[in-house]
Motif scaffolding. Structure first.
Motif, PDB file in Angstrom:
ATOM      1  N   ALA A   1      13.216   4.622  -2.234  1.00  0.00           N
ATOM      2  CA  ALA A   1      12.032   4.160  -1.492  1.00  0.00           C
ATOM      3  C   ALA A   1      11.309   5.337  -0.847  1.00  0.00           C
ATOM      4  CB  ALA A   1      12.440   3.157  -0.422  1.00  0.00           C
ATOM      5  N   VAL A   2       9.991   5.227  -0.741  1.00  0.00           N
ATOM      6  CA  VAL A   2       9.187   6.270  -0.112  1.00  0.00           C
ATOM      7  C   VAL A   2       9.486   6.334   1.386  1.00  0.00           C
ATOM      8  CG1 VAL A   2       6.822   6.861   0.564  1.00  0.00           C
ATOM      9  CG2 VAL A   2       7.294   6.150  -1.778  1.00  0.00           C
ATOM     10  N   VAL A   3       9.701   7.535   1.897  1.00  0.00           N
ATOM     11  CA  VAL A   3       9.836   7.731   3.341  1.00  0.00           C
ATOM     12  C   VAL A   3       8.435   7.731   3.931  1.00  0.00           C
ATOM     13  CG1 VAL A   3      10.601   9.324   5.149  1.00  0.00           C
ATOM     14  CG2 VAL A   3      11.971   9.051   3.074  1.00  0.00           C
ATOM     15  N   ARG A   4       8.148   6.748   4.799  1.00  0.00           N
ATOM     16  CA  ARG A   4       6.791   6.584   5.315  1.00  0.00           C
ATOM     17  C   ARG A   4       6.588   7.216   6.696  1.00  0.00           C
ATOM     18  NH1 ARG A   4       3.824   2.272   3.328  1.00  0.00           N
ATOM     19  NH2 ARG A   4       4.654   1.284   1.478  1.00  0.00           N
ATOM     20  N   GLY A   5       7.610   7.169   7.528  1.00  0.00           N
ATOM     21  CA  GLY A   5       7.480   7.715   8.873  1.00  0.00           C
ATOM     22  C   GLY A   5       6.912   6.704   9.848  1.00  0.00           C
ATOM     23  N   ALA A   6       7.006   7.020  11.137  1.00  0.00           N
ATOM     24  CA  ALA A   6       6.599   6.097  12.197  1.00  0.00           C
ATOM     25  C   ALA A   6       5.098   5.805  12.150  1.00  0.00           C
ATOM     26  CB  ALA A   6       6.986   6.667  13.559  1.00  0.00           C
ATOM     27  N   ALA A   7       4.300   6.826  11.882  1.00  0.00           N
ATOM     28  CA  ALA A   7       2.836   6.668  11.845  1.00  0.00           C
ATOM     29  C   ALA A   7       2.314   6.649  10.418  1.00  0.00           C
ATOM     30  CB  ALA A   7       2.178   7.792  12.642  1.00  0.00           C
ATOM     31  N   GLY A   8       3.230   6.598   9.451  1.00  0.00           N
ATOM     32  CA  GLY A   8       2.798   6.610   8.048  1.00  0.00           C
ATOM     33  C   GLY A   8       2.467   7.989   7.541  1.00  0.00           C
ATOM     34  N   MET A   9       2.878   9.026   8.242  1.00  0.00           N
ATOM     35  CA  MET A   9       2.473  10.381   7.890  1.00  0.00           C
ATOM     36  C   MET A   9       3.622  11.245   7.387  1.00  0.00           C
ATOM     37  SD  MET A   9      -0.325  10.876  10.859  1.00  0.00           S
ATOM     38  CE  MET A   9      -1.788   9.829  10.822  1.00  0.00           C
ATOM     39  N   ALA A  10       4.731  10.622   7.021  1.00  0.00           N
ATOM     40  CA  ALA A  10       5.811  11.392   6.403  1.00  0.00           C
ATOM     41  C   ALA A  10       5.378  11.846   5.016  1.00  0.00           C
ATOM     42  CB  ALA A  10       7.065  10.533   6.303  1.00  0.00           C
ATOM     43  N   GLY A  11       5.984  12.904   4.543  1.00  0.00           N
ATOM     44  CA  GLY A  11       5.705  13.362   3.181  1.00  0.00           C
ATOM     45  C   GLY A  11       4.362  14.037   3.013  1.00  0.00           C
ATOM     46  N   GLU A  12       3.733  14.449   4.127  1.00  0.00           N
ATOM     47  CA  GLU A  12       2.496  15.247   4.017  1.00  0.00           C
ATOM     48  C   GLU A  12       2.917  16.680   3.731  1.00  0.00           C
ATOM     49  OE1 GLU A  12      -0.625  14.472   3.892  1.00  0.00           O
ATOM     50  OE2 GLU A  12      -0.484  12.322   4.382  1.00  0.00           O
ATOM     51  N   LEU A  13       3.397  16.884   2.511  1.00  0.00           N
ATOM     52  CA  LEU A  13       4.046  18.150   2.181  1.00  0.00           C
ATOM     53  C   LEU A  13       3.081  19.326   2.200  1.00  0.00           C
ATOM     54  CD1 LEU A  13       6.331  16.882  -0.699  1.00  0.00           C
ATOM     55  CD2 LEU A  13       6.802  16.998   1.739  1.00  0.00           C
ATOM     56  N   GLY A  14       1.805  19.073   1.944  1.00  0.00           N
ATOM     57  CA  GLY A  14       0.825  20.152   1.912  1.00  0.00           C
ATOM     58  C   GLY A  14       0.687  20.857   3.245  1.00  0.00           C
ATOM     59  N   HIS A  15       1.016  20.165   4.324  1.00  0.00           N
ATOM     60  CA  HIS A  15       0.793  20.741   5.649  1.00  0.00           C
ATOM     61  C   HIS A  15       2.082  21.194   6.318  1.00  0.00           C
ATOM     62  CE1 HIS A  15      -3.151  19.540   4.658  1.00  0.00           C
ATOM     63  NE2 HIS A  15      -2.766  18.285   4.543  1.00  0.00           N
ATOM     64  N   VAL A  16       3.112  21.351   5.497  1.00  0.00           N
ATOM     65  CA  VAL A  16       4.352  21.983   5.960  1.00  0.00           C
ATOM     66  C   VAL A  16       4.136  23.490   5.910  1.00  0.00           C
ATOM     67  CG1 VAL A  16       6.782  22.379   5.431  1.00  0.00           C
ATOM     68  CG2 VAL A  16       5.809  20.085   5.149  1.00  0.00           C
ATOM     69  N   GLN A  17       4.364  24.155   7.039  1.00  0.00           N
ATOM     70  CA  GLN A  17       4.205  25.610   7.067  1.00  0.00           C
ATOM     71  C   GLN A  17       5.427  26.277   6.455  1.00  0.00           C
ATOM     72  OE1 GLN A  17       3.064  25.419  11.256  1.00  0.00           O
ATOM     73  NE2 GLN A  17       1.293  26.684  10.748  1.00  0.00           N
TER      74      GLN A  17
ATOM     75  N   TYR B   1       0.811  -1.225   0.000  1.00  0.00           N
ATOM     76  CA  TYR B   1       0.000   0.000   0.000  1.00  0.00           C
ATOM     77  C   TYR B   1       0.846   1.277   0.000  1.00  0.00           C
ATOM     78  CZ  TYR B   1      -3.268   3.630   1.285  1.00  0.00           C
ATOM     79  OH  TYR B   1      -3.999   4.790   1.279  1.00  0.00           O
ATOM     80  N   ASN B   2       0.364   2.274  -0.712  1.00  0.00           N
ATOM     81  CA  ASN B   2       0.868   3.651  -0.611  1.00  0.00           C
ATOM     82  C   ASN B   2      -0.299   4.611  -0.765  1.00  0.00           C
ATOM     83  OD1 ASN B   2       4.004   3.998  -0.656  1.00  0.00           O
ATOM     84  ND2 ASN B   2       3.590   2.319  -2.066  1.00  0.00           N
ATOM     85  N   ASN B   3      -0.210   5.806  -0.171  1.00  0.00           N
ATOM     86  CA  ASN B   3      -1.230   6.796  -0.523  1.00  0.00           C
ATOM     87  C   ASN B   3      -0.925   7.325  -1.925  1.00  0.00           C
ATOM     88  OD1 ASN B   3       0.283   9.293  -0.463  1.00  0.00           O
ATOM     89  ND2 ASN B   3       0.250   9.182   1.772  1.00  0.00           N
ATOM     90  N   ASP B   4      -1.904   7.988  -2.551  1.00  0.00           N
ATOM     91  CA  ASP B   4      -1.743   8.336  -3.973  1.00  0.00           C
ATOM     92  C   ASP B   4      -0.607   9.327  -4.223  1.00  0.00           C
ATOM     93  OD1 ASP B   4      -3.161  10.426  -2.802  1.00  0.00           O
ATOM     94  OD2 ASP B   4      -4.822  10.379  -4.217  1.00  0.00           O
ATOM     95  N   GLY B   5      -0.394  10.241  -3.282  1.00  0.00           N
ATOM     96  CA  GLY B   5       0.715  11.190  -3.445  1.00  0.00           C
ATOM     97  C   GLY B   5       2.049  10.480  -3.429  1.00  0.00           C
ATOM     98  N   ASN B   6       2.216   9.546  -2.496  1.00  0.00           N
ATOM     99  CA  ASN B   6       3.465   8.790  -2.416  1.00  0.00           C
ATOM    100  C   ASN B   6       3.661   7.919  -3.646  1.00  0.00           C
ATOM    101  OD1 ASN B   6       4.241   9.857   0.026  1.00  0.00           O
ATOM    102  ND2 ASN B   6       3.556   8.126   1.254  1.00  0.00           N
ATOM    103  N   ALA B   7       2.574   7.324  -4.150  1.00  0.00           N
ATOM    104  CA  ALA B   7       2.685   6.478  -5.341  1.00  0.00           C
ATOM    105  C   ALA B   7       3.143   7.313  -6.545  1.00  0.00           C
ATOM    106  CB  ALA B   7       1.348   5.800  -5.637  1.00  0.00           C
ATOM    107  N   ALA B   8       2.551   8.492  -6.706  1.00  0.00           N
ATOM    108  CA  ALA B   8       2.950   9.359  -7.828  1.00  0.00           C
ATOM    109  C   ALA B   8       4.399   9.802  -7.677  1.00  0.00           C
ATOM    110  CB  ALA B   8       2.024  10.571  -7.907  1.00  0.00           C
ATOM    111  N   ALA B   9       4.806  10.086  -6.437  1.00  0.00           N
ATOM    112  CA  ALA B   9       6.198  10.491  -6.182  1.00  0.00           C
ATOM    113  C   ALA B   9       7.154   9.358  -6.538  1.00  0.00           C
ATOM    114  CB  ALA B   9       6.366  10.891  -4.714  1.00  0.00           C
TER     115      ALA B   9
END
Ligand SMILES: [Zn+2]
Length: 347
Positions: free
Chosen positions: A169-185, A126-134
């Protein structure tokens, strides 16, 4: 047809990639040599609104359909890659609060990866769609050198998705929430006008990338401000949602207000990439989403503005690449397939 003719990869094996969206699934097959056996969009209804049971059956239909289309025997398939919109855990458990595409209560906390794995009797990655496209952008760009390289992708759509790829490889993070780039301030100095309100995101943050660089950001934040500066603009008389969607068409015709809005988006992505440059110092910065489909002169201007707004050190400038994510509609399924292939190779 005889058996020999039906086997496309007789001496090898393959994986299937399934991209699950709000209305459609999109499927592909990737063989062990890294060759995609499908060069166009192959879709079937995703039936996510009918709930998890129907949606898992629709994914199984997509799986069977793509094997038939490519004449790939099921026995050659070693794994399946799946991607869906988030938010979901790294292992494909849909958020307990639901998600835009999965708002029916039966979806809350549903393990879509595990359900598809049980239904197909094959490992599902599994990957979320943003990670898959990346991941797809990364592998398409670097090819055989993918494992030796790193990248960051920003995908502009309704929200701002994307992902961070390190050593292929995709960086997933401990909770699977790495790479949520939209919510980087991001620092907004140089992005906003002096009298412009600080943009807000649906996640609760102020001034994150998605609050500027997304269709939602245009609708909620940028366009309402810019229409006060251009009160005579033809979009001023349109409902704000329709106006936001129509804006790219104006930008392609060099409309001053539209270019001001997209210029702010490009600068915001440049600020994000500047953070990435200091965080993981990637070899490549990829830009994807609707802008990839825009008129060539506009998308080149957008990419150039992103590049000019990204502050790199001279050593980084010498090695960094800026590029568009290719094959927008197929990037999800292809990235999901790449992830499955990598998982099989890694054993
Ligand atoms: Zn946010």
């Amino acid at each position: 047809m005889d058996q020999a003719e039906s086997v496309r990869t007789p001496s090898s094996w393959a994986v299937v990639g399934l991209d699950n969206g709000g209305t459609c699934n999109n499927a592909t097959v990737l063989d062990a040599t890294g060759q995609f056996l499908v060069d166009h969009l192959v879709e079937n209804p995703s039936r996510v609104l009918d709930g998890p049971e129907s949606a898992v059956e629709a994914l199984a239909d997509a799986f069977t359909g793509i094997l038939e289309l490519t004449r790939t025997p099921r026995s050659l398939i070693r794994a399946v890659g799946l991607d869906t919109p988030g938010p979901a855990s790294a292992n494909g458990v849909i958020s307990s609060k639901g998600a835009t595409n999965f708002n029916h209560v039966s979806w809350h906390g549903f393990d879509i990866r595990g359900a598809l794995e049980a239904r197909l009797g094959l490992p599902v990655v599994y990957n979320n769609d943003g990670n898959a496209a990346a991941l797809y952008a990364h592998h398409q760009h670097f090819g055989a050198a993918a494992a030796a390289n790193s990248s960051v992708s920003a995908i502009v759509g309704t929200g701002l998705g994307g992902g961070v790829v390190e050593a292929g490889a995709v960086v997933r993070g401990a909770a699977g929430m790495a790479g949520e780039l939209g919510h980087v301030q991001i620092p907004l100095h140089g992005v906003l006008e002096d009298d412009q309100p600080v943009p807000r995101c649906n996640c609760g943050f102020e001034g994150d990338v998605e609050s500027v660089a997304s269709l939602t950001g245009i609708k909620n934040n940028l366009l309402p401000y810019w229409l006060t500066r251009f009160p005579e603009h033809p979009l001023a008389s349109e409902p704000i949602s329709a106006a936001a969607k129509a804006l790219r068409g104006y930008a392609e015709k060099d409309d001053a207000m539209a270019l001001a809005v997209f210029g702010q988006q490009a600068k915001a992505i440049g600020k994000l990439f500047t953070i990435a440059a200091n965080f993981t110092d990637p070899a490549a910065y990829f830009l994807g989403g609707g802008v990839v489909e825009a008129a060539p002169h506009f998308r080149q201007w957008f990419l150039n503005t992103v590049r000019e707004s990204t502050s790199l050190r001279d050593e980084q400038k010498a090695v960094a690449t800026f590029a568009l994510v290719p094959d927008r509609d197929m990037a999800g399924s292809r990235g999901a397939a790449v992830a499955a292939l990598n998982a099989v190779i890694a054993g």
